[in-house]
Design a protein around this motif. Sequence first.
Motif, PDB file in Angstrom:
ATOM      1  N   THR A 111       0.905  -1.639  -0.236  1.00  0.00           N
ATOM      2  CA  THR A 111       0.346   0.203  -0.333  1.00  0.00           C
ATOM      3  C   THR A 111       0.922   0.818  -0.414  1.00  0.00           C
ATOM      4  O   THR A 111       1.938   1.099  -0.109  1.00  0.00           O
ATOM      5  CB  THR A 111      -1.015  -0.184   1.201  1.00  0.00           C
ATOM      6  OG1 THR A 111      -0.034   0.236   1.915  1.00  0.00           O
ATOM      7  CG2 THR A 111      -1.691  -1.301   1.456  1.00  0.00           C
ATOM      8  N   GLN A 113       2.281  -0.747   4.301  1.00  0.00           N
ATOM      9  CA  GLN A 113       2.060  -1.972   4.356  1.00  0.00           C
ATOM     10  C   GLN A 113       1.495  -3.569   3.238  1.00  0.00           C
ATOM     11  O   GLN A 113       1.394  -2.849   2.096  1.00  0.00           O
ATOM     12  CB  GLN A 113       0.668  -1.901   4.937  1.00  0.00           C
ATOM     13  CG  GLN A 113       0.456  -1.433   6.311  1.00  0.00           C
ATOM     14  CD  GLN A 113      -0.206  -0.001   5.986  1.00  0.00           C
ATOM     15  OE1 GLN A 113      -0.452   0.314   5.137  1.00  0.00           O
ATOM     16  NE2 GLN A 113      -0.909   1.053   6.632  1.00  0.00           N
ATOM     17  N   GLU A 114       2.220  -4.626   4.030  1.00  0.00           N
ATOM     18  CA  GLU A 114       1.818  -5.548   2.690  1.00  0.00           C
ATOM     19  C   GLU A 114       1.046  -6.517   2.533  1.00  0.00           C
ATOM     20  O   GLU A 114       0.678  -6.616   4.147  1.00  0.00           O
ATOM     21  CB  GLU A 114       3.777  -6.883   2.834  1.00  0.00           C
ATOM     22  CG  GLU A 114       3.618  -7.189   1.857  1.00  0.00           C
ATOM     23  CD  GLU A 114       4.672  -8.509   2.365  1.00  0.00           C
ATOM     24  OE1 GLU A 114       5.288  -9.063   1.604  1.00  0.00           O
ATOM     25  OE2 GLU A 114       5.253  -9.107   2.894  1.00  0.00           O
ATOM     26  N   VAL A 128      -1.812  -8.944   6.492  1.00  0.00           N
ATOM     27  CA  VAL A 128      -1.652  -7.635   6.481  1.00  0.00           C
ATOM     28  C   VAL A 128       0.051  -7.375   7.115  1.00  0.00           C
ATOM     29  O   VAL A 128      -0.209  -7.766   8.733  1.00  0.00           O
ATOM     30  CB  VAL A 128      -2.542  -6.598   7.352  1.00  0.00           C
ATOM     31  CG1 VAL A 128      -2.149  -5.130   7.013  1.00  0.00           C
ATOM     32  CG2 VAL A 128      -3.730  -6.641   5.994  1.00  0.00           C
ATOM     33  N   ARG A 129       0.795  -6.921   6.453  1.00  0.00           N
ATOM     34  CA  ARG A 129       2.153  -6.993   8.007  1.00  0.00           C
ATOM     35  C   ARG A 129       2.694  -4.831   7.736  1.00  0.00           C
ATOM     36  O   ARG A 129       1.918  -4.373   6.220  1.00  0.00           O
ATOM     37  CB  ARG A 129       2.922  -7.907   7.230  1.00  0.00           C
ATOM     38  CG  ARG A 129       3.008  -8.604   7.453  1.00  0.00           C
ATOM     39  CD  ARG A 129       4.266 -10.028   6.744  1.00  0.00           C
ATOM     40  NE  ARG A 129       4.063 -11.439   7.247  1.00  0.00           N
ATOM     41  CZ  ARG A 129       4.759 -11.908   6.777  1.00  0.00           C
ATOM     42  NH1 ARG A 129       6.002 -11.624   6.340  1.00  0.00           N
ATOM     43  NH2 ARG A 129       4.957 -13.084   6.317  1.00  0.00           N
ATOM     44  N   TRP A 130       2.517  -4.585   9.030  1.00  0.00           N
ATOM     45  CA  TRP A 130       3.123  -3.526   8.946  1.00  0.00           C
ATOM     46  C   TRP A 130       4.401  -3.009   9.077  1.00  0.00           C
ATOM     47  O   TRP A 130       5.156  -4.185   9.589  1.00  0.00           O
ATOM     48  CB  TRP A 130       2.579  -2.200  10.241  1.00  0.00           C
ATOM     49  CG  TRP A 130       1.324  -1.953   9.739  1.00  0.00           C
ATOM     50  CD1 TRP A 130       1.163  -0.486   9.463  1.00  0.00           C
ATOM     51  CD2 TRP A 130       0.253  -2.865  10.483  1.00  0.00           C
ATOM     52  NE1 TRP A 130      -0.102  -0.336   9.708  1.00  0.00           N
ATOM     53  CE2 TRP A 130      -0.399  -1.768   9.586  1.00  0.00           C
ATOM     54  CE3 TRP A 130       0.114  -3.981  10.383  1.00  0.00           C
ATOM     55  CZ2 TRP A 130      -2.287  -1.691   9.681  1.00  0.00           C
ATOM     56  CZ3 TRP A 130      -1.329  -4.025  10.153  1.00  0.00           C
ATOM     57  CH2 TRP A 130      -2.252  -3.478  10.181  1.00  0.00           C
TER      58      TRP A 130
END
Length: 332
Positions: A281, A285-286, A329-331
Amino acid sequence: NRASYSPCPVEDIKSCPKEPSWVVKAVRVRYDPKRQRVSYRDATLEMFGVPIAVLPVFSHPVGERAGTGFLVPDMRFNGVNGIELATPYYVRIAPNRDLTITPHLFTQEAPMLELGFRSLNGRGAYQLGGYVTTSRQSTSNLSGSASDRQLRGYVDGSGTFRFSPEWSLSGSFRVASDRTFLRRYNISRDDRLRSTVNLERIDADSYLSIAGWAFQTLRLNDPQGQMPIAMPVIDYRLRLQDPVLGGGIQLQANSLAITRSAGQDTQRAFAGAKWELRRLTGLGQEISFTGLLRGDVYHSDGNDLTTTASYRGNPGWQGRGIATAAADVRWP
Protein backbone atom coordinates in the motif's frame (compact mmCIF):
# COMPACT_ATOMS: atom_id res chain seq x y z
CA ASN A 1 72.98 -38.03 3.46
CA ARG A 2 71.62 -36.40 6.65
CA ALA A 3 68.89 -34.55 4.75
CA SER A 4 65.36 -33.33 5.39
CA TYR A 5 62.28 -33.12 3.20
CA SER A 6 59.14 -31.00 3.60
CA PRO A 7 56.60 -29.59 1.14
CA CYS A 8 55.91 -26.72 3.56
CA PRO A 9 57.55 -23.29 3.15
CA VAL A 10 60.94 -22.92 4.86
CA GLU A 11 60.98 -19.11 4.51
CA ASP A 12 58.51 -16.49 5.66
CA ILE A 13 57.20 -13.56 3.61
CA LYS A 14 60.41 -11.62 4.43
CA SER A 15 62.60 -14.47 3.11
CA CYS A 16 63.77 -15.30 6.62
CA PRO A 17 64.28 -18.97 7.60
CA LYS A 18 61.36 -20.66 9.38
CA GLU A 19 60.64 -24.14 10.65
CA PRO A 20 58.16 -26.04 8.42
CA SER A 21 54.95 -27.42 9.95
CA TRP A 22 56.10 -30.97 9.30
CA VAL A 23 59.36 -32.45 8.04
CA VAL A 24 60.93 -35.85 7.47
CA LYS A 25 64.55 -36.08 8.61
CA ALA A 26 66.60 -39.11 7.56
CA VAL A 27 70.10 -40.49 7.53
CA ARG A 28 69.72 -41.04 3.80
CA VAL A 29 67.29 -39.44 1.35
CA ARG A 30 67.04 -40.39 -2.33
CA TYR A 31 64.94 -38.66 -4.98
CA ASP A 32 64.01 -40.53 -8.18
CA PRO A 33 62.99 -37.91 -10.80
CA LYS A 34 61.73 -40.56 -13.22
CA ARG A 35 59.31 -42.07 -10.69
CA GLN A 36 58.82 -38.74 -8.91
CA ARG A 37 59.30 -40.44 -5.59
CA VAL A 38 61.37 -39.76 -2.46
CA SER A 39 62.80 -42.66 -0.43
CA TYR A 40 64.18 -42.52 3.13
CA ARG A 41 66.37 -44.68 5.36
CA ASP A 42 66.27 -44.34 9.17
CA ALA A 43 63.84 -41.43 9.04
CA THR A 44 61.95 -39.49 11.72
CA LEU A 45 58.69 -37.60 11.14
CA GLU A 46 58.46 -34.31 13.03
CA MET A 47 55.47 -32.00 13.39
CA PHE A 48 56.08 -28.48 14.72
CA GLY A 49 59.54 -29.59 15.82
CA VAL A 50 58.31 -32.61 17.83
CA PRO A 51 59.27 -36.16 16.68
CA ILE A 52 56.11 -38.24 16.40
CA ALA A 53 57.16 -41.35 14.42
CA VAL A 54 60.25 -43.39 13.58
CA LEU A 55 60.32 -44.65 9.98
CA PRO A 56 63.14 -47.13 9.26
CA VAL A 57 62.09 -47.45 5.59
CA PHE A 58 59.74 -44.93 4.05
CA SER A 59 58.87 -43.47 0.63
CA HIS A 60 56.22 -41.24 -0.91
CA PRO A 61 55.42 -39.54 -4.23
CA VAL A 62 56.05 -35.85 -4.79
CA GLY A 63 53.92 -33.33 -6.64
CA GLU A 64 50.19 -33.76 -7.14
CA ARG A 65 50.33 -37.39 -8.28
CA ALA A 66 49.21 -40.09 -5.87
CA GLY A 67 51.31 -43.22 -5.73
CA THR A 68 50.66 -46.90 -5.07
CA GLY A 69 51.94 -48.15 -1.75
CA PHE A 70 51.30 -48.87 1.91
CA LEU A 71 49.52 -46.32 4.08
CA VAL A 72 49.94 -45.71 7.81
CA PRO A 73 49.00 -48.89 9.71
CA ASP A 74 46.49 -48.91 12.56
CA MET A 75 46.60 -50.95 15.76
CA ARG A 76 43.88 -51.39 18.38
CA PHE A 77 42.71 -53.84 21.02
CA ASN A 78 39.44 -55.21 22.37
CA GLY A 79 38.54 -58.10 24.62
CA VAL A 80 36.79 -60.17 21.93
CA ASN A 81 39.18 -60.07 18.97
CA GLY A 82 42.43 -59.34 20.82
CA ILE A 83 45.08 -57.17 19.21
CA GLU A 84 44.14 -55.90 15.75
CA LEU A 85 46.63 -54.74 13.12
CA ALA A 86 45.32 -53.10 9.93
CA THR A 87 47.77 -52.34 7.10
CA PRO A 88 46.12 -50.44 4.21
CA TYR A 89 47.58 -50.78 0.72
CA TYR A 90 46.63 -48.04 -1.73
CA VAL A 91 46.40 -48.82 -5.47
CA ARG A 92 46.20 -45.92 -7.90
CA ILE A 93 44.34 -47.49 -10.82
CA ALA A 94 43.96 -44.26 -12.83
CA PRO A 95 43.89 -40.52 -12.13
CA ASN A 96 40.14 -40.83 -11.45
CA ARG A 97 40.00 -44.26 -9.79
CA ASP A 98 41.68 -45.89 -6.81
CA LEU A 99 41.41 -48.97 -4.61
CA THR A 100 42.40 -49.48 -0.99
CA ILE A 101 42.98 -53.04 0.24
CA THR A 102 43.23 -53.43 4.01
CA PRO A 103 43.88 -56.79 5.68
CA HIS A 104 42.94 -56.86 9.37
CA LEU A 105 44.89 -59.34 11.50
CA PHE A 106 43.68 -60.42 14.96
CA THR A 107 45.36 -62.43 17.70
CA GLN A 108 42.10 -64.12 18.77
CA GLU A 109 40.13 -64.29 15.50
CA ALA A 110 40.46 -65.09 11.82
CA PRO A 111 41.73 -62.31 9.51
CA MET A 112 39.30 -59.89 7.89
CA LEU A 113 39.64 -58.21 4.49
CA GLU A 114 38.46 -54.63 3.83
CA LEU A 115 38.10 -53.12 0.34
CA GLY A 116 37.38 -49.54 -0.70
CA PHE A 117 36.94 -48.37 -4.29
CA ARG A 118 36.39 -44.80 -5.57
CA SER A 119 35.69 -43.50 -9.06
CA LEU A 120 35.10 -40.10 -10.63
CA ASN A 121 33.87 -39.61 -14.20
CA GLY A 122 32.17 -37.04 -16.37
CA ARG A 123 28.71 -37.93 -15.02
CA GLY A 124 29.52 -37.98 -11.32
CA ALA A 125 31.29 -39.97 -8.61
CA TYR A 126 30.68 -43.08 -6.54
CA GLN A 127 32.40 -45.20 -3.91
CA LEU A 128 32.03 -48.82 -2.80
CA GLY A 129 33.32 -50.51 0.33
CA GLY A 130 33.05 -53.73 2.23
CA TYR A 131 34.38 -56.17 4.81
CA VAL A 132 34.44 -59.97 4.73
CA THR A 133 35.61 -62.59 7.23
CA THR A 134 34.63 -65.87 8.88
CA SER A 135 33.79 -65.92 12.57
CA ARG A 136 31.29 -67.14 15.13
CA GLN A 137 28.14 -65.06 15.37
CA SER A 138 27.16 -64.13 18.92
CA THR A 139 23.48 -64.11 19.82
CA SER A 140 24.03 -60.86 21.74
CA ASN A 141 25.69 -57.57 20.99
CA LEU A 142 28.04 -58.05 23.93
CA SER A 143 27.98 -61.65 25.10
CA GLY A 144 26.09 -64.88 24.95
CA SER A 145 26.26 -68.25 23.21
CA ALA A 146 27.86 -68.53 19.80
CA SER A 147 26.93 -70.43 16.69
CA ASP A 148 29.27 -72.20 14.27
CA ARG A 149 31.81 -70.23 12.28
CA GLN A 150 30.27 -68.66 9.17
CA LEU A 151 30.93 -66.13 6.42
CA ARG A 152 30.11 -62.62 7.61
CA GLY A 153 30.49 -59.17 6.16
CA TYR A 154 29.21 -55.72 5.34
CA VAL A 155 28.95 -53.66 2.14
CA ASP A 156 28.12 -50.02 1.51
CA GLY A 157 28.25 -47.50 -1.28
CA SER A 158 27.14 -44.06 -2.35
CA GLY A 159 27.15 -41.97 -5.48
CA THR A 160 25.78 -38.96 -7.32
CA PHE A 161 25.36 -38.61 -11.08
CA ARG A 162 24.19 -35.68 -13.21
CA PHE A 163 22.84 -36.54 -16.66
CA SER A 164 21.90 -33.00 -17.69
CA PRO A 165 21.49 -29.59 -16.06
CA GLU A 166 18.01 -30.73 -14.97
CA TRP A 167 18.30 -34.48 -14.24
CA SER A 168 20.36 -36.08 -11.46
CA LEU A 169 20.48 -39.40 -9.61
CA SER A 170 21.85 -39.99 -6.12
CA GLY A 171 21.77 -42.91 -3.75
CA SER A 172 23.45 -44.94 -1.03
CA PHE A 173 23.15 -48.43 0.44
CA ARG A 174 24.29 -50.22 3.60
CA VAL A 175 23.81 -53.96 4.16
CA ALA A 176 25.21 -56.23 6.88
CA SER A 177 25.21 -60.01 6.96
CA ASP A 178 23.85 -60.10 10.51
CA ARG A 179 22.96 -57.89 13.46
CA THR A 180 26.18 -58.11 15.47
CA PHE A 181 28.92 -57.92 12.82
CA LEU A 182 29.43 -54.14 12.85
CA ARG A 183 29.65 -53.93 16.65
CA ARG A 184 31.81 -57.06 16.89
CA TYR A 185 34.54 -55.47 14.74
CA ASN A 186 33.95 -51.88 15.92
CA ILE A 187 33.01 -50.67 12.43
CA SER A 188 29.82 -48.86 13.40
CA ARG A 189 27.50 -48.49 16.40
CA ASP A 190 24.41 -47.78 14.28
CA ASP A 191 21.40 -49.89 15.22
CA ARG A 192 19.68 -49.44 11.84
CA LEU A 193 21.07 -49.25 8.31
CA ARG A 194 19.43 -47.07 5.67
CA SER A 195 19.53 -47.37 1.88
CA THR A 196 18.18 -44.62 -0.39
CA VAL A 197 17.78 -43.68 -4.04
CA ASN A 198 16.52 -40.39 -5.47
CA LEU A 199 15.94 -39.31 -9.07
CA GLU A 200 15.43 -35.54 -9.41
CA ARG A 201 14.57 -33.06 -12.10
CA ILE A 202 14.87 -29.33 -11.34
CA ASP A 203 14.32 -26.36 -13.63
CA ALA A 204 13.26 -22.74 -13.17
CA ASP A 205 9.55 -23.51 -12.64
CA SER A 206 9.23 -27.17 -11.61
CA TYR A 207 10.63 -29.83 -9.32
CA LEU A 208 10.26 -33.64 -9.55
CA SER A 209 11.60 -36.21 -7.10
CA ILE A 210 11.12 -39.98 -7.30
CA ALA A 211 12.75 -41.58 -4.26
CA GLY A 212 12.90 -44.81 -2.29
CA TRP A 213 13.99 -45.80 1.22
CA ALA A 214 14.76 -49.17 2.82
CA PHE A 215 15.94 -50.08 6.32
CA GLN A 216 17.74 -52.99 7.97
CA THR A 217 17.43 -53.29 11.73
CA LEU A 218 20.37 -54.38 13.87
CA ARG A 219 18.39 -54.36 17.12
CA LEU A 220 18.10 -57.85 18.54
CA ASN A 221 14.41 -57.59 19.46
CA ASP A 222 13.21 -55.77 16.31
CA PRO A 223 11.53 -58.00 13.68
CA GLN A 224 12.94 -57.22 10.23
CA GLY A 225 9.43 -57.70 8.83
CA GLN A 226 8.33 -54.56 10.69
CA MET A 227 10.95 -52.42 8.95
CA PRO A 228 9.37 -50.14 6.31
CA ILE A 229 10.20 -49.92 2.63
CA ALA A 230 9.11 -46.50 1.36
CA MET A 231 8.87 -46.76 -2.41
CA PRO A 232 7.97 -44.84 -4.40
CA VAL A 233 8.04 -41.43 -2.75
CA ILE A 234 6.99 -38.97 -5.46
CA ASP A 235 6.87 -35.20 -5.14
CA TYR A 236 6.08 -32.85 -8.04
CA ARG A 237 5.72 -29.07 -7.96
CA LEU A 238 4.95 -26.69 -10.81
CA ARG A 239 4.86 -22.90 -10.76
CA LEU A 240 2.69 -21.48 -13.53
CA GLN A 241 4.31 -18.63 -15.42
CA ASP A 242 1.10 -16.80 -16.34
CA PRO A 243 -0.58 -15.00 -13.40
CA VAL A 244 -4.23 -15.62 -12.57
CA LEU A 245 -6.17 -12.61 -11.17
CA GLY A 246 -2.79 -10.97 -10.69
CA GLY A 247 -1.41 -13.72 -8.44
CA GLY A 248 0.88 -16.70 -8.93
CA ILE A 249 -0.25 -20.33 -8.84
CA GLN A 250 1.76 -23.31 -7.65
CA LEU A 251 0.57 -26.89 -8.21
CA GLN A 252 1.76 -29.84 -6.13
CA ALA A 253 1.21 -33.61 -6.23
CA ASN A 254 2.73 -36.04 -3.74
CA SER A 255 2.42 -39.76 -3.05
CA LEU A 256 3.98 -42.24 -0.63
CA ALA A 257 3.73 -46.02 -0.34
CA ILE A 258 5.06 -47.81 2.75
CA THR A 259 5.18 -51.61 2.73
CA ARG A 260 6.33 -54.17 5.29
CA SER A 261 6.77 -57.89 4.81
CA ALA A 262 5.16 -58.60 8.20
CA GLY A 263 3.47 -55.38 9.23
CA GLN A 264 1.02 -52.63 8.37
CA ASP A 265 1.07 -51.24 4.83
CA THR A 266 -0.01 -47.68 4.06
CA GLN A 267 -0.39 -45.57 0.94
CA ARG A 268 -1.31 -41.93 0.66
CA ALA A 269 -1.46 -39.25 -2.01
CA PHE A 270 -2.52 -35.64 -2.28
CA ALA A 271 -2.84 -32.96 -4.93
CA GLY A 272 -3.19 -29.25 -4.33
CA ALA A 273 -3.16 -25.80 -5.87
CA LYS A 274 -2.09 -22.60 -4.13
CA TRP A 275 -2.80 -19.05 -5.34
CA GLU A 276 -0.96 -16.12 -3.76
CA LEU A 277 -1.05 -12.36 -4.39
CA ARG A 278 1.07 -9.74 -2.62
CA ARG A 279 0.68 -5.98 -2.77
CA LEU A 280 2.20 -2.94 -1.03
CA THR A 281 0.00 0.00 0.00
CA GLY A 282 0.98 3.64 -0.17
CA LEU A 283 1.63 3.62 3.60
CA GLY A 284 4.05 0.66 3.33
CA GLN A 285 1.83 -2.19 4.50
CA GLU A 286 2.23 -5.57 2.81
CA ILE A 287 -1.07 -7.30 2.05
CA SER A 288 -1.07 -10.98 1.07
CA PHE A 289 -4.06 -12.93 -0.27
CA THR A 290 -3.85 -16.73 -0.31
CA GLY A 291 -6.19 -19.42 -1.61
CA LEU A 292 -5.62 -23.17 -1.22
CA LEU A 293 -7.37 -26.23 -2.65
CA ARG A 294 -6.19 -29.70 -1.65
CA GLY A 295 -7.46 -33.26 -1.80
CA ASP A 296 -6.03 -36.25 0.13
CA VAL A 297 -6.58 -39.99 -0.14
CA TYR A 298 -5.22 -42.55 2.34
CA HIS A 299 -5.28 -46.35 2.52
CA SER A 300 -3.97 -48.89 5.03
CA ASP A 301 -4.23 -52.61 5.65
CA GLY A 302 -2.74 -55.07 8.12
CA ASN A 303 -3.46 -52.53 10.86
CA ASP A 304 -3.73 -55.19 13.55
CA LEU A 305 -0.05 -56.09 12.98
CA THR A 306 1.02 -52.76 14.53
CA THR A 307 1.83 -53.41 18.18
CA THR A 308 0.98 -49.86 19.36
CA ALA A 309 -2.79 -49.56 19.13
CA SER A 310 -2.84 -45.76 18.85
CA TYR A 311 -0.71 -45.98 15.68
CA ARG A 312 -3.00 -48.37 13.83
CA GLY A 313 -5.65 -45.99 12.52
CA ASN A 314 -8.65 -47.14 10.54
CA PRO A 315 -8.17 -49.79 7.84
CA GLY A 316 -9.33 -49.27 4.26
CA TRP A 317 -9.69 -46.07 2.27
CA GLN A 318 -10.00 -42.60 3.76
CA GLY A 319 -10.22 -39.22 2.03
CA ARG A 320 -10.69 -35.52 2.62
CA GLY A 321 -10.87 -32.21 0.76
CA ILE A 322 -9.75 -28.77 1.93
CA ALA A 323 -10.52 -25.27 0.65
CA THR A 324 -9.10 -22.27 2.53
CA ALA A 325 -8.60 -18.57 1.99
CA ALA A 326 -6.60 -16.06 4.00
CA ALA A 327 -5.59 -12.40 4.02
CA ASP A 328 -2.53 -11.11 5.92
CA VAL A 329 -1.49 -7.55 6.57
CA ARG A 330 1.99 -6.58 7.75
CA TRP A 331 3.26 -3.24 8.90
CA PRO A 332 6.90 -2.22 8.37
